[in-house]
Motif scaffolding. Structure first.
Motif: not given
Length: 125
Positions: A57-58, A60-61, A116
């Protein structure tokens, strides 16, 4: 051969570190867009669209941050281009360059810290 490491609770396996090379390349392409008239930035944003959703997720940010940086930068540089007719565009172009450099440096720093970027949704830095 007896392998007890699968049953031994003291053995801790590290998850593989995600590869951030592509993300760094995209930041570099965004920066190179300053001297290439945006051509490398266009390549970078296409890469960000292709690679988003394929990592943690980080990370993708970061792709989302890069995509937003491209589109917001396009607006800032287009407005600067229009404002050159009244001679203030040179100043706004310089401000847009500084804005782009700051965003990319913040992105590089976030990658180094494996987190992120700060303020992904902001139009500023």
């Amino acid at each position: 051969m007896n392998d007890n490491s699968a049953q031994d609770p003291t053995v801790i396996e590290d998850s593989p570190k995600p590869d951030t090379t592509i993300t760094m390349v995209i930041y570099a392409l965004l920066l190179a867009g300053i001297v290439t008239g945006g051509l490398t930035a266009l390549v970078g944003v296409v890469m960000a669209y292709v690679y988003r959703g394929q990592g943690p997720q980080w990370l993708d940010e970061h792709y989302r941050y890069q995509i937003r940086t491209f589109w917001m930068g396009l607006v800032y540089f287009a407005v600067s281009g229009l404002l050159t007719f009244i001679l203030i565009g040179f100043l706004t172009w310089l401000l847009a360059v500084i804005w782009l450099v700051i965003r990319c440096v913040k992105g590089f720093k976030g990658l180094q810290e494996e987190r992120k970027p700060d303020n992904v949704d902001t139009w500023l830095v």
